[in-house]
Design an enzyme around this catalytic site. Structure first.
Site, PDB file in Angstrom:
ATOM      1  N   ASP A  94       0.880  -1.171   0.000  1.00 41.97           N
ATOM      2  CA  ASP A  94       0.000   0.000   0.000  1.00 41.97           C
ATOM      3  C   ASP A  94       0.929   1.236   0.000  1.00 41.97           C
ATOM      4  OD1 ASP A  94      -2.160   1.824   0.699  1.00 41.97           O
ATOM      5  OD2 ASP A  94      -1.312   1.776   2.723  1.00 41.97           O
TER       6      ASP A  94
ATOM      7  N   ASP B 108      -0.004   5.169   1.081  1.00 40.43           N
ATOM      8  CA  ASP B 108      -0.144   6.082   2.233  1.00 40.43           C
ATOM      9  C   ASP B 108      -0.057   5.349   3.557  1.00 40.43           C
ATOM     10  OD1 ASP B 108      -0.418   8.616   1.060  1.00 40.43           O
ATOM     11  OD2 ASP B 108      -2.526   8.257   0.591  1.00 40.43           O
TER      12      ASP B 108
END
Ligand code: M1P
EC number: 5.4.2.8
Length: 256
Positions: free
Chosen positions: A18, A20
């Site tokens: 991922d 953020d």
């Protein structure tokens, strides 16, 4: 059998990250330490990113000293994989508006804008609905807020549950649309057809023949936008608590 594109990697594994709060702080640039660790990891196995954001934002965050992100990673997935790259080349993409149709989109966006107009929150900025290729992103604060304004909104939302309440109303009102409303960041939520969550990215890699597909993400709890891919039987999930934790866990899991 893994493609010969990866014959220089001793381990037939793929590691997806991922963006953020996993590779970078939210909406912040990647650090030299993370870049260097990912380079070392990539010498051993294939790597990819799978972010909920659009490609422009992910590029801004992951590009290091002007590098091209789709060359820095073997796989690049923006908007949960609805925008996809493999070895620097684009793969087939998906369209939210084609799926939904203008006739069904209009009442949805009108309702959202009315609801936001009626929300009594300390401040509002601009761009309350960001129309993307594979989803829309809805922010009561507005997307062009500063970092400080984002932090304030997130704290306010934690206390008052604004986004959760908003999502509940939309889920009820547009139940027949078969959409997912996913709170993946600090100030907004994403809206996309059911199934177009981050597991969508796995469609692009499941036939590559990797022995293991790892996924690292921070929002791995139910309702978070990493939950589906984290719990998917095709992946080995790792839950992290920010980029420093990701660095620690990469070193621990892959012994580098
Ligand atoms: O990558 C997580 C989320 O990042 C942004 O969210 P926010 O601006 O609310 O922090 C958005 O790009 C969102 O689409 C994405 O899921």
């Amino acid at each position: 059998m893994v493609s010969s594109d990866f014959s220089d990697r001793p381990l037939k594994k793929l590691v997806l990250f991922d963006v953020d709060d996993t590779l970078t702080l939210p909406r912040q640039p990647v650090t030299p330490e993370m870049v260097s660790l990912l380079k070392d990891l990539r010498k051993k196995m294939a790597i990819g990113f799978v972010g909920g954001s659009n490609f422009v934002k992910i590029s801004e965050q992951l590009s290091f000293k002007g590098s091209n992100v789709v060359e820095d990673f073997d796989f690049g997935f923006a908007e949960n994989g609805l925008i996809a790259y493999r070895m620097g080349k684009p793969l087939e993409s998906q369209s939210f508006i084609k799926f939904l149709g203008e006739e069904r989109y209009k009442p949805l966006v009108n309702f959202i804008l009315h609801y936001i107009a009626d929300m009594d929150i300390p401040i509002k900025r601009g761009t309350f609905v960001e129309f993307r290729n594979g989803m829309i992103n809805v922010s009561p604060l507005g997307r062009n807020a500063t970092i400080a304004e984002r932090n304030e909104f997130e704290a306010y939302d934690k206390k008052h549950g604004l986004r959760a309440a908003f999502v509940k109303v939309l889920q009820e009102k547009f139940a027949d649309y078969d959409l997912t409303f996913s709170i993946g960041g600090m100030i907004s939520f994403d809206v996309f057809p059911r199934g177009w969550d981050k597991t969508y990215a796995l469609k692009h890699v499941e036939h590559e023949g990797f022995e293991e597909i790892h996924f690292f993400g921070d929002k791995t709890y139910k309702g978070g936008n990493d939950y589906e891919i984290f719990t998917d039987p095709r992946t080995i999930g790792h839950s992290v608590n920010g980029p420093d934790d990701t660095i620690r866990k990469i070193k621990e899991v892959f012994q580098i």
